[in-house]
Design a protein around this motif. Structure first.
Motif, PDB file in Angstrom:
ATOM      1  N   THR A 188       0.167  -6.628   4.722  1.00  0.00           N
ATOM      2  CA  THR A 188       1.017  -6.226   3.599  1.00  0.00           C
ATOM      3  C   THR A 188       0.176  -5.841   2.395  1.00  0.00           C
ATOM      4  O   THR A 188       0.479  -4.878   1.688  1.00  0.00           O
ATOM      5  CB  THR A 188       1.997  -7.362   3.241  1.00  0.00           C
ATOM      6  OG1 THR A 188       2.815  -7.649   4.385  1.00  0.00           O
ATOM      7  CG2 THR A 188       2.889  -6.971   2.074  1.00  0.00           C
ATOM      8  N   SER A 189      -0.909  -6.577   2.176  1.00  0.00           N
ATOM      9  CA  SER A 189      -1.779  -6.303   1.023  1.00  0.00           C
ATOM     10  C   SER A 189      -2.456  -4.944   1.129  1.00  0.00           C
ATOM     11  O   SER A 189      -2.665  -4.274   0.115  1.00  0.00           O
ATOM     12  CB  SER A 189      -2.833  -7.409   0.901  1.00  0.00           C
ATOM     13  OG  SER A 189      -3.713  -7.160  -0.174  1.00  0.00           O
ATOM     14  N   GLU A 225       2.877  -2.784   5.383  1.00  0.00           N
ATOM     15  CA  GLU A 225       3.817  -3.858   5.046  1.00  0.00           C
ATOM     16  C   GLU A 225       4.485  -4.434   6.293  1.00  0.00           C
ATOM     17  O   GLU A 225       5.083  -3.719   7.095  1.00  0.00           O
ATOM     18  CB  GLU A 225       4.890  -3.338   4.097  1.00  0.00           C
ATOM     19  CG  GLU A 225       5.865  -4.417   3.661  1.00  0.00           C
ATOM     20  CD  GLU A 225       6.906  -3.891   2.700  1.00  0.00           C
ATOM     21  OE1 GLU A 225       7.746  -4.700   2.258  1.00  0.00           O
ATOM     22  OE2 GLU A 225       6.893  -2.694   2.406  1.00  0.00           O
ATOM     23  N   GLY A 271      -6.755  -4.488  -1.957  1.00  0.00           N
ATOM     24  CA  GLY A 271      -5.485  -5.215  -2.029  1.00  0.00           C
ATOM     25  C   GLY A 271      -4.620  -4.644  -3.132  1.00  0.00           C
ATOM     26  O   GLY A 271      -5.011  -4.662  -4.307  1.00  0.00           O
ATOM     27  N   LEU A 272      -3.453  -4.127  -2.744  1.00  0.00           N
ATOM     28  CA  LEU A 272      -2.570  -3.523  -3.746  1.00  0.00           C
ATOM     29  C   LEU A 272      -2.117  -4.550  -4.774  1.00  0.00           C
ATOM     30  O   LEU A 272      -1.743  -4.188  -5.885  1.00  0.00           O
ATOM     31  CB  LEU A 272      -1.359  -2.894  -3.048  1.00  0.00           C
ATOM     32  CG  LEU A 272      -1.681  -1.737  -2.090  1.00  0.00           C
ATOM     33  CD1 LEU A 272      -0.443  -1.332  -1.311  1.00  0.00           C
ATOM     34  CD2 LEU A 272      -2.234  -0.553  -2.855  1.00  0.00           C
ATOM     35  N   ASP A 273      -2.153  -5.818  -4.395  1.00  0.00           N
ATOM     36  CA  ASP A 273      -1.747  -6.874  -5.335  1.00  0.00           C
ATOM     37  C   ASP A 273      -2.892  -7.353  -6.218  1.00  0.00           C
ATOM     38  O   ASP A 273      -2.733  -8.293  -6.994  1.00  0.00           O
ATOM     39  CB  ASP A 273      -1.155  -8.059  -4.571  1.00  0.00           C
ATOM     40  CG  ASP A 273      -2.072  -8.558  -3.459  1.00  0.00           C
ATOM     41  OD1 ASP A 273      -3.142  -7.954  -3.262  1.00  0.00           O
ATOM     42  OD2 ASP A 273      -1.711  -9.548  -2.799  1.00  0.00           O
ATOM     43  N   GLN A 274      -4.063  -6.688  -6.091  1.00  0.00           N
ATOM     44  CA  GLN A 274      -5.215  -7.085  -6.909  1.00  0.00           C
ATOM     45  C   GLN A 274      -5.314  -6.294  -8.212  1.00  0.00           C
ATOM     46  O   GLN A 274      -6.164  -6.592  -9.055  1.00  0.00           O
ATOM     47  CB  GLN A 274      -6.512  -6.876  -6.108  1.00  0.00           C
ATOM     48  CG  GLN A 274      -6.613  -7.722  -4.856  1.00  0.00           C
ATOM     49  CD  GLN A 274      -6.661  -9.204  -5.166  1.00  0.00           C
ATOM     50  OE1 GLN A 274      -7.364  -9.657  -6.062  1.00  0.00           O
ATOM     51  NE2 GLN A 274      -5.879  -9.983  -4.429  1.00  0.00           N
ATOM     52  N   GLU A 278      -4.456  -5.513 -11.776  1.00  0.00           N
ATOM     53  CA  GLU A 278      -3.829  -6.250 -12.872  1.00  0.00           C
ATOM     54  C   GLU A 278      -2.875  -5.345 -13.645  1.00  0.00           C
ATOM     55  O   GLU A 278      -3.159  -4.170 -13.876  1.00  0.00           O
ATOM     56  CB  GLU A 278      -4.894  -6.799 -13.821  1.00  0.00           C
ATOM     57  CG  GLU A 278      -5.780  -7.868 -13.191  1.00  0.00           C
ATOM     58  CD  GLU A 278      -6.765  -8.454 -14.196  1.00  0.00           C
ATOM     59  OE1 GLU A 278      -6.702  -8.055 -15.380  1.00  0.00           O
ATOM     60  OE2 GLU A 278      -7.584  -9.285 -13.795  1.00  0.00           O
TER      61      GLU A 278
END
Length: 802
Positions: free
Chosen positions: A26-27, A31, A486-489, A491
């Motif tokens: 997912t990252s 997904e 990582g797309l969630d990395q 900020e």
């Protein structure tokens, strides 16, 4: 796309749990939309043991029950009450012990608990095959051979494959490189290498095949369509034993939703989902002249495909042929007379690179959506043609007992040009929103297979790997870097600066006003697909047809919004949500000839069943034409649209005009249309010409007038007219009088009866009179009513009902 967890683990150098793997996928943009446990036998026979019946006696309190003692290993002897007629001492049986879950073929799973049955203690269950999911028989308990060791796990004895987990990935269309287990493993290894600071590489399975001096079967390949087939490779195999696949292969395919057919077909499917490279196996003995020709056939050529349907070919369809006939529609579907059967002994195995455009067009023309076509139309890796072929040949030697009968022929006349992309570090930072070091960028890209060809302090140039067909720009490189990091990395900054380049629509405030008003009247807004099914409309309807429709049921742009809403009504009514009031702002489409298309904005309303449900104080109120009319007139009043002419065609059709243009109309949906959608309750449909409505709203100028101090007076009048006289004529005559004290008038009832006369009907009208400076007298009101009556009788030949 579906990925098998156990299968994927074969290519990863590090063991990851399902949760860890899901989080990583997912990252990195793959997904995971769902996870499902896949078991060949539900429950996996956990807690079930092989036991031996030591004693078997009649139950003292039941004629059809037996009291047994069963040894299940070690010192464990269980007392079990059994109802099977065939249970006897000395038998080896399957025993469900206390605490285990039993999963029968039919019915819900249940837990084995200690119980008393007719006064006798029972500490387990001796099982029949249908009670544990191994078959459908319930004739009696399973009796096993005497040599079975007591205490053996049932799962081991029956060789139940280990449970697997299916990972359902929402793959975007550009990610053809991830349409395989090795492709996904490559991304996971790149992620691990970047985040754990050590190099992880995909474990590629070895494919040893001996082609030296293997020339027993020689099939000559002739490539006659290099525009549609850039590379074609093949190998011959002999002494193939077509039969069932081994359990591991069946299990892998079952997890991703594929049915096992035979070992040869299963191998080609396995390699397709392993490498992402479609393959095709031909029965070599059915290839005339031992020749394979990649070519186009003439328009209208008949060809029978694997599903036994005769199809008429197009001149653009790429075919695989032998010396006499067509064998296969290239990259799409096999032929009926060249495929592998149970009698096949020799095989020609094909691996090729067919262009995406050629395969997609052929697939759509013939409505054949196969796994192979899906992969080809998204572009496969041209450098996987040989590895996939070697892998499949190796598996056929291992699993089907085949012998390599020829060397690999690889026709690759014009290698694809390398794609090189350059990017600067400043550009990467500005687009990604994160400061990456050159070392981190290089680590990510090289892990994904990019090759550096130039590198300096400002930026770099890389050679794009052949599996990355979507990488052509510097922005694509940024996406790869951000994805693996990582797309969630990324900020989220404390302040976002956004420039609105596109102004809001001019009618935005008007749309909001109408939508808010409708919601206030109990309506709910819906959004439906503007692409719909052409079968909803007569063939003569001028429809805008889709060239590349996704499915046969979504092939035109809707010429009317009625049918889109009826689909929603059908869906809700079937789920017991029957009282519906829906609206939508949408568009309808039409055409008046090639290249001449019209798009018209529409507001559509659907109302069905009850306006008001029954309660202790009132009866239920069903929807009717007058209720829908009141909704439209409320909207007209809210919008400030006046000088509107209403026209009644008959009891079920009502329309409004503004400046002689159709503004809105209301219809009771015909029963024939409702039957098409399996709707058994009345539905009323209203359609607003939004472009004209918006224009009328804009034309309205708001003027302030003082609230009248003097009371208004109302009068009612019933007119008997010819049935053919529309209400619009009554409006016209009334307005021509220009009575200064007449503030408004409205139709509140239509009545038809034989008592009125032949072809007669009655309009019931309400008039409101009011002056701003004084109260009207009865004499003044009666005088104005007389003027109205005279006008109606003289111009419309009306009669006044007393």
């Amino acid at each position: 796309m579906t990925i098998s967890y156990n299968w994927l683990q074969q290519y990863l150098p590090k063991k990851l749990s399902v949760d860890e793997l899901s989080a990583i996928l997912t990252s990195i943009g793959l997904e995971v939309e769902g996870v499902e446990l896949i078991e060949s036998v539900k429950g996996g026979l956990k807690g079930l043991l092989i036991g031996e019946v030591l004693t078997c006696e009649q139950h003292p309190n039941a004629d059809k029950l037996k009291k047994t003692t069963v040894h299940v290993g070690g010192d464990r002897v269980l007392n079990i009450v059994c109802g099977a007629a065939n249970v006897a001492a000395g038998q080896k049986v399957v025993v469900a012990t206390l605490g285990c879950m039993v999963h029968p073929i039919n019915g819900d799973a249940f837990e084995i608990k200690k119980a008393k049955i007719r006064g006798e203690e029972s500490e387990g269950m001796i099982c029949a095959e249908d009670e544990i999911g191994l078959g459908n028989s319930h004739a009696g308990i399973m009796v096993l051979p005497n040599e079975v060791v007591v205490g053996t796990l049932a799962a081991d004895y029956f060789n139940v494959p280990a449970a697997d987990t299916a990972l359902y990935i929402g793959l975007t269309p550009n990610r053809s490189d991830a349409m395989s287990h090795i492709g996904v493993a490559r991304d996971v290894c790149a992620y691990l290498s970047h985040h754990e600071g050590q190099k992880y590489e995909v474990i590629i399975p070895s494919s040893p095949i001996q082609t030296h001096n293997a020339q027993h079967i020689k099939v000559n390949i002739h490539e006659n369509a290099t525009d549609a087939c850039l590379r074609y490779a093949g190998i011959s195999l002999e002494n193939v034993q077509v039969g069932p696949s081994p359990d591991w292969l069946k299990s892998a395919l079952n997890t991703i939703g594929l049915r096992s057919i035979n070992n040869v077909v299963d191998i080609t499917n396995y390699v397709l989902h392993e490498y992402g490279q479609p393959l095709h196996a031909f029965d070599s003995d059915k290839i005339s002249g031992q020749q394979i020709k990649v070519q186009h056939l003439s328009e209208g050529t008949k060809f029978v495909t694997l599903d036994e349907k005769e199809r008429s070919l197009f001149a653009e369809d790429l075919m695989i042929c032998d010396a006499e006939k067509g064998l296969c529609i290239a990259g799409v579907f096999g032929g009926n007379n060249s495929g592998v059967t149970e009698f096949t002994k020799n095989i020609f195995l094909e691996s090729a690179y067919f262009t995406a455009s050629s395969v997609r067009r052929t697939s759509l023309r013939h409505a054949l959506r196969t796994d192979a076509a899906t992969h080809f139309e998204k572009c496969v890796d041209i450098n996987n043609v040989l590895p996939a072929l070697q892998r499949a040949a190796s598996l056929m030697v291992e699993i089907a007992g085949a012998t390599i009968a020829s060397s690999i022929q690889d026709i690759y006349p014009k290698p694809l040009e390398e794609i090189r992309v350059s990017a600067t570090y400043h550009y990467i930072q500005s687009l990604s929103g994160k400061q990456y070091s050159p070392k981190a960028i290089k680590g990510i890209l090289t892990a994904l297979g990019f090759e550096y060809v130039a590198d300096n302090a400002e930026g770099f140039t890389v050679k794009v790997p052949s599996n990355k067909n979507d990488i052509t720009l510097a922005a694509d490189l940024v996406e790869e870097i951000v994805r693996i990091d990582g797309l969630d990395q990324i900020e989220i900054p404390k302040r976002l600066n956004i420039s609105l380049l596109k102004p809001l629509p001019n009618d935005r405030a008007q749309r909001d006003k109408i939508a808010t008003s409708l919601c206030g009247m109990g309506f709910q807004e819906i959004v439906t697909n503007s692409i719909t099914n052409s079968k909803y409309y007569p063939e003569a309807t001028p429809m805008v047809r889709m060239i590349n429709s996704l499915t046969s049921e979504l092939d035109v742009l809707r010429p009317s919004m009625l049918e889109s809403g009826l689909e929603v009504v059908h869906y809700n009514v079937n789920r017991k949500s029957q009282n519906l009031a829906l609206f939508e702002f949408g568009h309808v489409y039409s055409t008046s000839g090639p290249g001449q298309y019209q798009e018209t904005p529409i507001v559509a309303l659907w109302i069905s069943a009850l306006v008001r449900e029954a309660s202790w104080s009132q009866k239920a109120e069903p929807v009717n034409l007058f209720y829908v009319r009141s909704v439209i007139e409320n909207l007209l009043q809210i919008s400030g649209i006046d000088k509107v002419a209403a026209q009644v065609d008959d009891q079920d059709v009502l329309g409004w005009k503004w400046k002689n243009e159709s503004l809105c109309w209301v219809q009771k949906v015909p029963q024939e249309k409702l039957k098409r959608f399996e709707i058994k309750q009345d539905v009323y449909y209203a359609e607003i010409n939004w472009q004209l409505w918006s224009k009328a709203m804009t034309a309205h100028k708001i003027k302030y007038t003082e609230v009248p101090k003097y009371p208004a007076v109302q009068r009612d009048l019933a007119l008997v007219l010819d049935r053919s006289t529309p209400f619009e004529e009554v409006q016209k005559v009334t307005r021509q009088l220009q009575l200064s004290s007449l503030k408004r008038f409205e139709l509140f009832d239509i009545f038809e009866s034989e008592k009125l006369g032949v072809d007669k009907k009655s309009y019931a009208l309400n008039y409101t009179f009011q002056l701003a400076d004084r109260t009207l007298t009865d004499i003044e009101i009666e005088e104005q009513m007389k003027q109205l009556i005279n006008a109606y009788t003289q111009k419309l030949q009306a009669q006044i009902r007393s």
